[in-house]
Design an enzyme around this catalytic site. Structure first.
Site, PDB file in Angstrom:
ATOM      1  CB  CYS A 250      -5.366  -3.843  -2.995  1.00 45.86           C
ATOM      2  SG  CYS A 250      -7.041  -4.540  -2.695  1.00 45.86           S
ATOM      3  CB  ALA A 252       1.428  -3.970  -1.627  1.00 46.66           C
ATOM      4  N   PRO A 253       2.411  -2.641  -4.414  1.00 51.21           N
ATOM      5  CG  PRO A 253       4.276  -2.622  -5.866  1.00 51.21           C
ATOM      6  CD  PRO A 253       2.860  -3.150  -5.922  1.00 51.21           C
ATOM      7  N   GLY A 254       3.127   0.017  -3.774  1.00 48.17           N
ATOM      8  CA  GLY A 254       3.121   1.394  -3.328  1.00 48.17           C
ATOM      9  C   GLY A 254       3.225   2.421  -4.310  1.00 48.17           C
ATOM     10  N   GLY A 255       3.204   1.879  -5.756  1.00 50.80           N
ATOM     11  CA  GLY A 255       3.458   2.778  -6.827  1.00 50.80           C
ATOM     12  C   GLY A 255       2.478   3.971  -6.938  1.00 50.80           C
ATOM     13  CE  LYS A 256      -2.410   1.118 -10.252  1.00 44.62           C
ATOM     14  NZ  LYS A 256      -1.671  -0.056 -10.075  1.00 44.62           N
ATOM     15  CG  ASP A 272      -1.509  -4.867   0.372  1.00 39.28           C
ATOM     16  OD1 ASP A 272      -1.592  -4.562  -0.701  1.00 39.28           O
ATOM     17  OD2 ASP A 272      -1.091  -6.186   0.668  1.00 39.28           O
ATOM     18  CG  ASP A 298     -10.119  -8.499   3.355  1.00 40.25           C
ATOM     19  OD1 ASP A 298     -10.053  -8.240   2.234  1.00 40.25           O
ATOM     20  OD2 ASP A 298     -10.598  -9.741   3.467  1.00 40.25           O
ATOM     21  CB  CYS A 370      -2.920  -5.018 -13.884  1.00 37.84           C
ATOM     22  SG  CYS A 370      -2.673  -6.386 -12.612  1.00 37.84           S
TER      23      CYS A 370
END
Length: 425
Positions: A250, A252-256, A272, A298, A370
């Site tokens: 999972c 997106a958006p790719g920060g981690k 993703d 998935d 989150c």
């Protein structure tokens, strides 16, 4: 002001119809491509602010109406105008005048008398009306009643702080790319640009006053990223090292994803389910000059994309209610329903069980959300431990609460973390 008020009201009406604010604003930008940056910013401020304080604004409006307004466009206009009158420095006469003009373009166009009367009555009775709206939990906290009740039950000593924090403007926090610099050096660059900021730790910087990324030195060269301080714990908790095989499920958006690659030279696969969102991961990595294997798939059904080789580290940043980031996405408060949590919990459990099969013996999985609600967090982690005897819970270290629950504060959003090691068979 006419255009900004009209288009912000349009975005708000779309949210009332069940669309996310992100999609509603995207529709506005598509239909009005010639808007200046200042106009876009004003529309965003009005739509975000109106949703952030929607409970209070609705409480005020209810007192001013003799009967409900059923037309979403007109109701949205009244709420946006009330937000402007109570929470901004816009000239009251200008707010009222433009709202009356906007009303002539809505529905039958017969709402101008109502809009004029409502807004002028608010200006005459502001203090009494606001006090009256705050007499209900929805009006006082600008959250749905069920949300208020669940937060109060979950955090009896902190519930008021949690709700109040969700109505604040979110902080702008940066993550310095350790491959390209350090905090001290980047703080000096910010000071040179006249941007006030301070260090939160050895990679995180809090900017005192939000600015666009175009003003951040080296942003487009990959020197720094925008990422909430709470979210920055994820990559650190996985303690990646050079040569490891790592999965970011999972992603997106790719920060981690980017943060993991900044910390070590790992073989990283980013998965993703949404190909469009996966392109955002690709864009982020390109800006950071980093590489990963991107897979559209998935996380709950890895047999469709996994090559069978176990991973040393797995980040399970699962879909959730996003209640910990409501101040960044205030529409969440009004679109989310109490009954949604059963579906999220089932999806999270399925993903955890599926991803656990991919962890190598001795490897680690980090469960992350989150969310602020225990049904998605502590209870989910406890249930996972009971289902998997080889899942050893690990301490998170001094930077995080022992239970893994970060509640929203002025410094960071709300997150939950639970770390597990797979014991040898």
């Amino acid at each position: 002001m006419f255009a900004t008020q009209k288009l912000a009201s349009q975005a708000l009406a779309d949210v009332f119809a069940g669309h996310t604010l992100t999609d509603a604003l995207a529709k506005v930008w598509q239909e009005a491509p010639d808007l200046r940056p200042q106009q876009r910013g004003a529309i965003q401020d009005l739509s975000y602010g109106s949703l952030r304080h929607l409970g209070l604004l609705e409480g005020v409006l209810k007192q001013l109406l003799h009967k409900p307004v059923h037309e979403d466009g007109l109701r949205a206009l009244l709420l946006v105008a009330l937000y402007q009158l109570h929470f901004t420095r816009a000239a009251p006469y200008s707010v009222v005048d433009h709202a009356v003009k906007v009303s002539t373009h809505l529905g039958s166009g017969q709402g101008k008398g109502l809009v004029n009367a409502i807004l002028r009555n608010f200006l005459r009775q502001r203090d009494t009306l606001v006090a009256g709206a705050r007499e209900t939990p929805r009006g006082r906290w600008s959250h749905p009643d069920w949300w208020v009740a669940q937060v109060r039950d979950a955090y009896p000593a902190q519930w008021e702080h949690v709700l109040a924090s969700a109505n604040l403007h979110p902080p702008l926090t940066l993550r310095v790319n350790r491959r390209r610099g350090d905090v001290a050096g980047y703080l000096a660059r910010l000071e040179h640009e006249g941007i006030e900021a301070r260090a939160l730790d050895d990679t995180a910087i809090r900017v005192a006053h939000p600015v666009g990324v175009d003003r951040l030195p080296g942003f487009f060269d990959g020197d720094v990223s925008v990422q909430d301080w709470g979210a920055q714990h994820a990559a650190r908790l996985l303690d990646v090292a050079d040569g490891m095989r790592v999965l970011d499920a999972c992603a997106a958006p790719g920060g981690k994803t980017g943060h993991l690659l900044e910390l070590a030279r790992v073989d990283l696969t980013a998965v993703d389910a949404d190909p469009a969102r996966l392109r955002r991961v690709a864009d982020n990595l390109q800006r950071l000059h980093l590489d990963a294997t991107l897979v559209a798939g998935d996380a709950a059904t890895p047999e469709s994309w996994w090559d069978g080789t176990p991973f040393d580290r797995v980040l399970a940043d699962v879909p959730c209610s996003a209640t910990g980031v409501a101040r960044r996405h205030p529409d969440i408060k009004w679109l989310r329903r109490a009954e949604d949590f059963a579906g999220f919990a089932a999806q999270q459990a399925a993903m955890l069980d599926a991803l656990w099969r991919l962890v190598a013996p001795g490897g680690k999985l980090l469960y992350a959300t989150c969310s602020i609600f225990p049904a998605e967090n502590a209870r989910q982690a406890q249930a996972f431990s009971l289902r998997h005897a080889d899942a050893q819970p690990l301490p998170l270290g001094p930077a995080l609460p022992e239970d893994g629950q970060l509640l929203p504060t002025p410094e960071h959003d709300g997150f939950f973390y639970a770390l597990f090691r797979k014991t040898a068979a």
